[in-house]
Design an enzyme around this catalytic site. Sequence first.
Site, PDB file in Angstrom:
ATOM      1  N   GLY A 239      -4.134   4.869  -4.908  1.00 24.04           N
ATOM      2  CA  GLY A 239      -5.293   5.642  -4.498  1.00 24.04           C
ATOM      3  C   GLY A 239      -5.945   6.513  -5.537  1.00 24.04           C
ATOM      4  CD  GLU A 274       2.700   1.168  -2.420  1.00 26.15           C
ATOM      5  OE1 GLU A 274       1.565   1.116  -1.896  1.00 26.15           O
ATOM      6  OE2 GLU A 274       3.740   1.124  -1.768  1.00 26.15           O
ATOM      7  N   PRO A 275      -0.167   2.198  -7.878  1.00 28.12           N
ATOM      8  CG  PRO A 275      -0.003   2.687 -10.166  1.00 28.12           C
ATOM      9  CD  PRO A 275       0.828   2.523  -8.910  1.00 28.12           C
ATOM     10  CB  CYS A 343     -30.139 -16.275   0.572  1.00 27.33           C
ATOM     11  SG  CYS A 343     -30.622 -17.527  -0.602  1.00 27.33           S
TER      12      CYS A 343
HETATM   13  N1  LLP Z   1      -0.937   0.509  -1.818  1.00 26.56           N
HETATM   14  C1  LLP Z   1      -1.460   0.129  -0.636  1.00 26.56           C
HETATM   15  C2  LLP Z   1      -0.593   0.053   0.525  1.00 26.56           C
HETATM   16  C3  LLP Z   1      -2.826  -0.178  -0.553  1.00 26.56           C
HETATM   17  O1  LLP Z   1      -3.334  -0.542   0.633  1.00 26.56           O
HETATM   18  C4  LLP Z   1      -3.643  -0.089  -1.704  1.00 26.56           C
HETATM   19  C5  LLP Z   1      -5.061  -0.417  -1.640  1.00 26.56           C
HETATM   20  C6  LLP Z   1      -3.043   0.299  -2.920  1.00 26.56           C
HETATM   21  C7  LLP Z   1      -1.695   0.605  -2.939  1.00 26.56           C
HETATM   22  C8  LLP Z   1      -3.813   0.408  -4.203  1.00 26.56           C
HETATM   23  O2  LLP Z   1      -4.810   1.358  -4.138  1.00 26.56           O
HETATM   24  P1  LLP Z   1      -5.609   1.789  -5.450  1.00 26.56           P
HETATM   25  O3  LLP Z   1      -4.643   2.493  -6.375  1.00 26.56           O
HETATM   26  O4  LLP Z   1      -6.143   0.561  -6.085  1.00 26.56           O
HETATM   27  O5  LLP Z   1      -6.665   2.686  -4.946  1.00 26.56           O
HETATM   28  N2  LLP Z   1     -11.481  -2.993  -2.120  1.00 26.56           N
HETATM   29  C9  LLP Z   1     -11.567  -1.552  -2.206  1.00 26.56           C
HETATM   30  C10 LLP Z   1     -10.218  -0.898  -2.325  1.00 26.56           C
HETATM   31  C11 LLP Z   1      -9.272  -1.269  -1.208  1.00 26.56           C
HETATM   32  C12 LLP Z   1      -7.920  -0.700  -1.389  1.00 26.56           C
HETATM   33  C13 LLP Z   1      -6.965  -1.258  -0.407  1.00 26.56           C
HETATM   34  N3  LLP Z   1      -5.628  -0.788  -0.567  1.00 26.56           N
HETATM   35  C14 LLP Z   1     -12.485  -1.171  -3.360  1.00 26.56           C
HETATM   36  O6  LLP Z   1     -13.050  -2.058  -3.995  1.00 26.56           O
HETATM   37  O7  LLP Z   1     -12.681   0.003  -3.618  1.00 26.56           O
END
Ligand code: LLP
Length: 415
Positions: A239, A274-275, A343
């Site tokens: 996140g 979990e980055p 489109c």
């Molecule tokens: N762990 C879990 C359980 C998750 O659901 C996610 C992302 C992550 C880790 C990694 O999150 P990050 O560090 O990348 O923020 N498609 C969207 C983002 C969806 C994220 C879904 N889960 C976008 O393009 O912003």
Amino acid sequence: MDHFQYKNDELYCEEISCVELASQFGTPLYVYSASTIRENCQQFLKAFSKHPTEICYAVKANYNLSVLKEVFSLGLGADVVSVGELERALKAGVAPHKVVFSGVGKNRGEIERAISVGVAALNVESLSELLLIKKIAEETKKKISINLRVNPNIDVRTNPYIATGLHKTKFGIADELLLEVIQHIKNHPYVIVEGLACHIGSQILELDSFEQAAQRLKQLAYELQTMGYSISRVDMGGGLGISYDGKDNPPSISQYGEALFKVLGTSGLKLYLEPGRAIVGNAGGILTRVIHVKKNKARHFTVVDAAMNDLIRPCLYEAFHEILTVRNNHDDKVITDVVGPVCETGDFLGLGREIATPKSGDLLLVKTTGAYGSSMASNYNTRPRAAEVLVSGTSVKLIRKRESLESLWELELCE
Ligand code: LLP
């Protein structure tokens, strides 16, 4: 630092000119900087070196095998959400004991495979899932370590589609139901609950949300410990946000570390993270060529060969991605909508952007697309998915071929 920079008014990825990349591999093209990925991984490893931590890269952000290899070779583990991601991660060389398996809808096959390869933990999101795991573990008589994913009901400031920490979202076990759920596996011989997990959302720019979530998990972990559960770890999910426009000011990885240590530093709990975006987001760009320029009284449009099927983020989340001209010419500027050939009115990469007046054949780079760019691509409008290249210093590797048209209907059955 992302290693996309101008040299003599021409845009480079590391030591390779984007003009050369486009002529060698065609456009649209996903371009990744290996040095940026490595530097981001190293920053995580360094920031968390003083506390027992497992950094599990969220495979969904960018799942190209070569990207995964790069990340795992530095010692990171993986966060996966499907058996497909699990198999990819294993193929790219991840150690199974460094894998956490998240996701709200794991099915029997996925759970069985995760148990058989020996992942570090299944992050369990509901009582229904827990009971299925229990059944499988009893049938196979194999031990499985789990974390319970808690939904701490924290409202983070981000796009509502990627905010996951509120009770109104489908994710995790509501914190108030945790005790009820965990009783189903009290003293269970095979299902061992070792940790609590959460993931409150994505593209989060404020540390206080992470601190609140860590506080909540720590408090719940202590409560469970006093009840006899041996909770030894917390998984804080991913996140951490990044800068898309050069103006928003995300916390650095080390500030993020400090914020979490403040809460968890002396807790005795091992930390899992979990980055995704923070590892690969700024490492990628989409190189695209201008096809047509058109205007009417109201708007100026730059029609390029990349589209919403290559990058859905602007359309889906109203996300901003900086757009650069590959030749940094200092000619007249124009305010233009950079749009794709698909489109749909929602098919845009950037609206109202001031760039050097483009003409057909010019190249543009859509920045910060390393995360959730190629991994969310589709074949909408029967558009082949773009090729991907990985640049490292003066060398470049094709890491995914451009799809051929034939491959797009290969699986279709037509008498
Ligand atoms: N762990 C879990 C359980 C998750 O659901 C996610 C992302 C992550 C880790 C990694 O999150 P990050 O560090 O990348 O923020 N498609 C969207 C983002 C969806 C994220 C879904 N889960 C976008 O393009 O912003």
